[in-house]
Design an enzyme around this catalytic site. Sequence first.
Site, PDB file in Angstrom:
ATOM      1  N   SER A  65      21.875  16.714  48.245  1.00  0.00           N
ATOM      2  CA  SER A  65      20.985  16.165  47.221  1.00  0.00           C
ATOM      3  C   SER A  65      21.432  14.773  46.798  1.00  0.00           C
ATOM      4  CB  SER A  65      20.774  17.073  46.015  1.00  0.00           C
ATOM      5  OG  SER A  65      19.643  16.592  45.285  1.00  0.00           O
ATOM      6  N   HIS A  70      24.455   5.377  36.008  1.00  0.00           N
ATOM      7  CA  HIS A  70      23.762   4.236  35.422  1.00  0.00           C
ATOM      8  C   HIS A  70      24.583   3.826  34.206  1.00  0.00           C
ATOM      9  CE1 HIS A  70      20.394   1.541  34.875  1.00  0.00           C
ATOM     10  NE2 HIS A  70      20.444   1.802  33.580  1.00  0.00           N
ATOM     11  N   CYS A  85      22.619  21.392  46.409  1.00  0.00           N
ATOM     12  CA  CYS A  85      22.003  22.653  46.811  1.00  0.00           C
ATOM     13  C   CYS A  85      23.021  23.488  47.571  1.00  0.00           C
ATOM     14  CB  CYS A  85      20.796  22.393  47.711  1.00  0.00           C
ATOM     15  SG  CYS A  85      19.508  21.453  46.895  1.00  0.00           S
TER      16      CYS A  85
END
Length: 132
Positions: A65, A70, A85
């Site tokens: 995934s 940020h 996953c």
Amino acid sequence: MEYSTFGRHVAVDTWGVSFDLLNDAEFLQAQLVEAAEACGATVMSVQSKQFEPQGATVLVLLSESHLSIHTYPERGFAAIDCYTCGETVDPQLAIDYLVSVLKPEKTYAKKLVRGLGELKVETPEMKHAELV
């Protein structure tokens, strides 16, 4: 072959992180790749953006995934996110690695257990991984 839909998604807000660490997209990119490898994930690609006058975003696309950060260096804040996953790759290990690197004064984290029906929200135990 049938695959499990099970996944774990860990999101953490970190506060009180050094401006210089959060304002260096190249450094952050290297650390996110290390974190992905530390949790056993397979890195497929990496994108990063250095903002002006400050801030950075890094996204690591994983076979399992993604891992992202940020930053708002002027606030000492970083939002970190890792979703994987399957059973074999634990996103918490990547998060713990990054927290060990960034050394925030405060962390606030939640883990979503996904792919089993209704989302399950947990508060993960935050550990500071030993850097190798």
